[in-house]
Write an enzyme that holds these catalytic residues in place. Structure first.
Site, PDB file in Angstrom:
ATOM      1  CG  ASP B  16      -2.113  -0.944   1.008  1.00 34.65           C
ATOM      2  OD1 ASP B  16      -2.120  -1.691   0.007  1.00 34.65           O
ATOM      3  OD2 ASP B  16      -3.029  -0.939   1.854  1.00 34.65           O
ATOM      4  NE  ARG B  98      -1.200   5.042  13.394  1.00 36.47           N
ATOM      5  CZ  ARG B  98      -0.600   4.057  12.719  1.00 36.47           C
ATOM      6  NH1 ARG B  98       0.737   4.039  12.597  1.00 36.47           N
ATOM      7  NH2 ARG B  98      -1.310   3.097  12.183  1.00 36.47           N
ATOM      8  CG  ASP B 127      -4.259   5.157  12.571  1.00 40.33           C
ATOM      9  OD1 ASP B 127      -4.188   5.479  13.774  1.00 40.33           O
ATOM     10  OD2 ASP B 127      -4.179   3.975  12.175  1.00 40.33           O
ATOM     11  CB  SER B 181      -6.615  -4.025   8.210  1.00 47.55           C
ATOM     12  OG  SER B 181      -5.721  -2.983   8.481  1.00 47.55           O
TER      13      SER B 181
END
Lengths: 410, 410, 410, 410
Positions: B16, B98, B127, B181
């Site tokens: 990705d 993050r 996110d 995921s």
């Protein structure tokens, strides 16, 4: 202060409250009325009646009441709607039973024309506070007698001497000190004191009374499905049951699988820390499942609000303020959030853990259409996120700009 | 809007972010700088370097950084001082990583003269918010590019076509959709999406990646002793270790014993509910132990205050406001409470549970002298409790008197 | 996106909403239904009807409703039960009117089969958020059109050109820019923008519209007595009046005495600060009096709880979340506390100040018997205070002892 | 209990504390050390010295200390950073002085080898709690003597008899009862008791001591500009002044203009309500100005956080927990928010009101560029608001959809 004429005593039938009973009689020359509650502590109550009679209580003055349904329906369930945990961990099993007992003591006092109630809690603990604040809120004129704060029976020896001098039967195993002190009801068993007093020393195995040691729990997991309506459990595995029956069943299942053990040091309202070992098998499952059903039926706005006031709510119950305007106001808030907390949760029990693994509800707010990784057919426009983030970021940018500007000037 | 000239991309080396890398090059004709962090996700990072070179990134534009110590020391540990749980359960493993990534993206942008940063988060999740709020707070002028909100590669097929058209290598197992995921770092592994989308369906066993299934965990309990100083873990079983090493060790021990599994439905900041499966072995032990040491070293005043602001603190981190004045102000409060949170906790691990069984500290506030069931040599005068209760009861009595008076008049 | 077929517009009859009306007709070719509310803003509404007809609205599509009683009874009064102040000062006069307007827009849309509603709030302010969140909560399928975010009439010149091109009458005094922008209803008049944009510059006198300048207020104080029942005002100077009449009267009295002026810089939900001048004469007296009656009828437990959640409650209203589960849950809490907030307060008005000087109630919790400096006939035993203080001090002593012990070791 | 050997008494020089002084001497035969503080109460302190000598105190045992700067700098200013108001109104003028006095009593006890401290607060009020909790936190071993809770001088007559029997001079005007009781320091004057005991009766004019009656205040408004640095006032009208000088000046200006009067019924920590009249001229201006400077320099995140914890902070100070871990942790939070609270506020004083009319700062977060009604040159994209609102609305829509679905099924 005048001597009381008639006193309603919270009476378990055990040695300590039997001594109190006799002490009230001898100290005040008063009539004693006994109240013995079946809170699901797992003891026969008829011996308490026999013992009371033996100690000279008139049969009509002996009140033995099964309060299990009332306890779970009106005290435990409302509290669980809040996911109440004291200091992050304690399910408040002892705290929540005390106001109910006071309520009955005051009721019986009114019915029998007694001018005082009495309890067997010591002067160091929280229970005296809970009993007495509840009594004050229910009848501001009632007198509460706490013999442990009044008498001079300050050692085991003196207590036993008093018992012997007053023909109070002493069970053989009560001659020595109990190695720890126990309180039990349908919600939990708590143990504290003596062998548990040093928090650096692990609790010995024999402290655990209700929960199977994890090592001996079944090797096969067990699933249990709990159905809720408006925040309260109403069925187990599809079978509709009364509140007390639900908690009893969950205790059985949870106890079998070693669920619900807690060893903690907590802060008492009276200012000291104490170490307790708590066994709350059914309550632990119930809390897990309640959180599980809230996850899909409760909105984040209401949910986060509940979470933010929960510590205060739990503290109020712990400190004995069940019958207070602020607990009642918080309850109104909590109950309002539970209108759609309806649905079913599957909990997996195994070797000490109780874990939600599935939940479903006709009241669900979960939208697979919105959250899906697949094409969502326009349910959600990802571009909306940009504006959302940009406006949330605006103040942070203004701060950063300001801070940089100020830093340059300094 | 003008095209960016140089973009720093949070690059994992996976399919990705490789597609994003190429898309940035083709869409904007810009120079791409990659940032790949070792957050303890358990993957080799050198392949990311090779792949970046293959995709045409200049070696000097490839930044691979081991941020594990920084991650645990400056993000995970401060958060654990607060006992932060989002919605009562989630240990915030993804949320807390993050801001660190954004911090490095912005730093590298400044060092390399880039005018934008880019991330691979979608437009539906949290996110994107966390990356972008952090970037905004650190550099109000920096541009953030979120290709998932911009491009038309809205299906797996289109993504793979783009990859093939642009010579991006596709691992065989990436041809099909992943069944769910994953995000991983030293604190946790999270899984969500696809096979997990229906919260009424149990998560299949193959979702669990880090934690030994409880059934296969050792039959023998294991004790671990964790030492804290000012709220942070500093040693395991007496061995002084760095922050990241401590978390790594706890992950190993916890993972072995099946500790730290969570299956929950949570409320995303962007307004929808989502279901996640979290594996946080070391973090779960750390939280348990931190609560354990606070139990004896933290006063109830400070402790209850912390508990009351915790939900808000956790929400801020979940929502991406790590770099905000309110998180920093709450951190100042929390850190102030940790000055004496120093001592050692023994945690028992067995078949999925991690339970504090003993704790000791030179900073202990626990006073055996006060709490003892034995004679306390005057440390505590039980009669004080009477005044304490009477004054706490006073307002309740005034209320009861008022209510009765009003009721009589009605 | 498909064009709407029938749109209900919040229509004031002024130039701006007339332009919106015409723009909706021309942009979408849709039927427009107008809703004009009498919120007590002090304007004739019949001209709005005439103007709507002039602009081609069918008479049956014109809805003019007097909502003053509803506004005060169902929105203002519930909010005042909470003593709600945004950022410590703002009485939320604009915020509280928006959900009511949305409620009527949605109702009329349902009754007339409209598929959208429209409002005249700009893209920078809070009102758009309030209108649209309310609409979303009341009908998740309804479409909301916000022309100011959509059209290209981005300057005064373009607006006037559009008006002229579409035969919209322009009052002479509307040719130039207004020097500031005004919103008014029964609760307040707010002014912002243009001459008020620099918070370092004092607001010019001509900004004030509703309140007599303090310098010109009467030289003689005036007393007003407000009677409350369950937290809501029901009478003034002994005369029982409807909610809207009460607020109207208080506005007259307060306005005369210069009461209720506020000049503040506040934080908008959309991330920026803005400066507003608010005139809230009746509301300011009402708040003062409500606090006054709570002082004697509300217990400290409930009172402090209310105070602690008030900022959040006010923020929710300010941000537009009136129709949200969390506002409703907080309202349940607040309403629960108001059951005995019944009695009368005397407020002294003079030269800009409104000050409670006396209060009495049959529901009073004030006990002269307890508080008196005279002999209290045993109502209160001063010796109780000793135990109360000693137990409250216990944890502080344990901390001091611990800190000293640790300090000695270091 | 053993008799104390040396006692440090908080001594005002007035009749009551003189009686206490003598009572300590006669009751315990102990040495008495006096501490008299200049807190800005506006009385000469040398007479206290003379009177102490007259009562037999050795000169070296008389401690008279000017604590005004310390009081404002270390107690008043930190509290004002929080905008602390007890029960929404009270500026805590008495509460904040007590811990300072205890701190000096304990310090002097340590320096003089005293084994106890003593104060003249009664057993019904808050001050006894504040004195004694502070002492306990500062020295857990120190003994606190509260003669009003101990002696039998329970009537005015007995007190005067004791005074006469012990050659304590009695001022003529002290023969009769004072019509109310007063406490004063640099922050406020409070009056309570006797003629103020009925909250339904207005306070007589002669109660007001410090503030000019509004009717007699100047007819011309006065502007005052207060400059803040990191949340603390540092200058008035451009003149840099010490903390105590600032408060003194503000008292003069505010007092002249009739600012700072409060008549309220409050909830005492000991469980009863009491009515107080407070005059806080300078403090009222300071609070207004501090709010004013925060409006432009404090972010909404930090600001709303502060507002939400303020009631708890104020309650802690009111209840006497200044020296507690939770007050200190809250102070850390508050102080953290004040780093940029720097700038100047102009306050208009007139006839009892103090109103911010302008404010400016190099640390301002106010962005005219963003908020302007004029073209903003791209500072803000109004279309961002659409995404912002849509994501904020998402959960409300999901709730509405769920509720409608459930309603249809019922």
């Amino acid at each position: 202060m005048l001597k009381p004429k008639k006193v309603v005593l919270a009476y378990s039938g055990g040695l300590d409250t039997s001594i109190i009973l006799k002490w009230l009689q001898t100290e005040y020359g008063c009539e004693v009325v006994t109240f013995t509650a079946d809170l699901g502590q797992g003891e026969e109550l008829e011996p308490a009646r026999q013992k009371a009679i033996l100690l000279g209580i008139k049969p009509e003055n002996i009140h033995i009441v099964d309060v299990r349904e009332e306890f779970v329906r009106d005290f435990v369930f409302p509290m669980f709607r809040a996911n109440a945990l004291y200091e992050g961990l304690y399910l408040l099993g002892t705290s929540i039973a005390r106001p109910l007992i006071s309520q009955h003591l005051v009721r019986i006092a009114h019915e029998t024309g007694a001018d005082a109630v009495a309890h067997g809690a010591t002067g160091k603990g929280n229970d005296q506070v809970r009993f007495e604040l509840s009594a004050a809120a229910l009848d501001p004129a009632i007198r509460v007698i706490a013999p442990w704060r009044l008498w001079d029976l300050t050692s085991r020896t003196k207590l036993l001497e008093f018992a012997e001098a007053n023909q109070i039967p002493i069970a053989k195993d009560k001659r020595g000190e109990a190695p720890f002190s126990v309180d039990a009801n349908l919600l939990h068993t708590s143990s504290e004191g003596r062998v548990l007093e040093d928090p650096a020393v692990e609790a010995p195995d024999y402290v655990y009374q209700r929960i199977t040691p994890v090592e001996q729990a079944p090797e096969t997991p067990e699933m249990v499905e709990i159905t809720f309506e408006k925040g309260d459990a109403v069925a187990i595995n599809g079978e509709r049951l009364s509140p007390a029956t639900i908690l009893t069943r969950l205790n059985e299942i949870g106890g079998k699988h070693g669920v619900g053990l807690l060893d903690m040091v907590e802060n008492r309202f009276v200012g000291m820390k104490s170490r307790g070992v708590y066994e709350t098998p059914g309550g632990t499952i119930l809390m897990e499942a309640h959180r599980g059903i809230e996850q899909i039926t409760l909105d984040s706005g209401a949910g986060h609000l509940k979470d933010s006031i929960m510590p205060r709510y739990a503290e109020l119950i712990y400190n004995g303020f069940w019958f207070s305007p602020e607990r009642e106001a918080l309850q109104a808030l909590i109950d309002k959030t539970q209108e759609h907390v309806t649905g079913t949760v599957r909990v997996k029990l195994y070797k000490g853990s109780a874990r939600t693994v599935a939940r479903w509800s006709e009241h669900s707010l979960y939208s697979e259409k919105h959250v899906t990784f697949e094409e969502d057919a326009g349910a959600y426009d990802q571009k909306d996120a940009e504006g959302f983030i940009r406006l949330n970021a605006l103040r942070l940018k203004l701060i950063a700009t300001r801070n940089a500007r100020v830093a340059r000037k300094v």
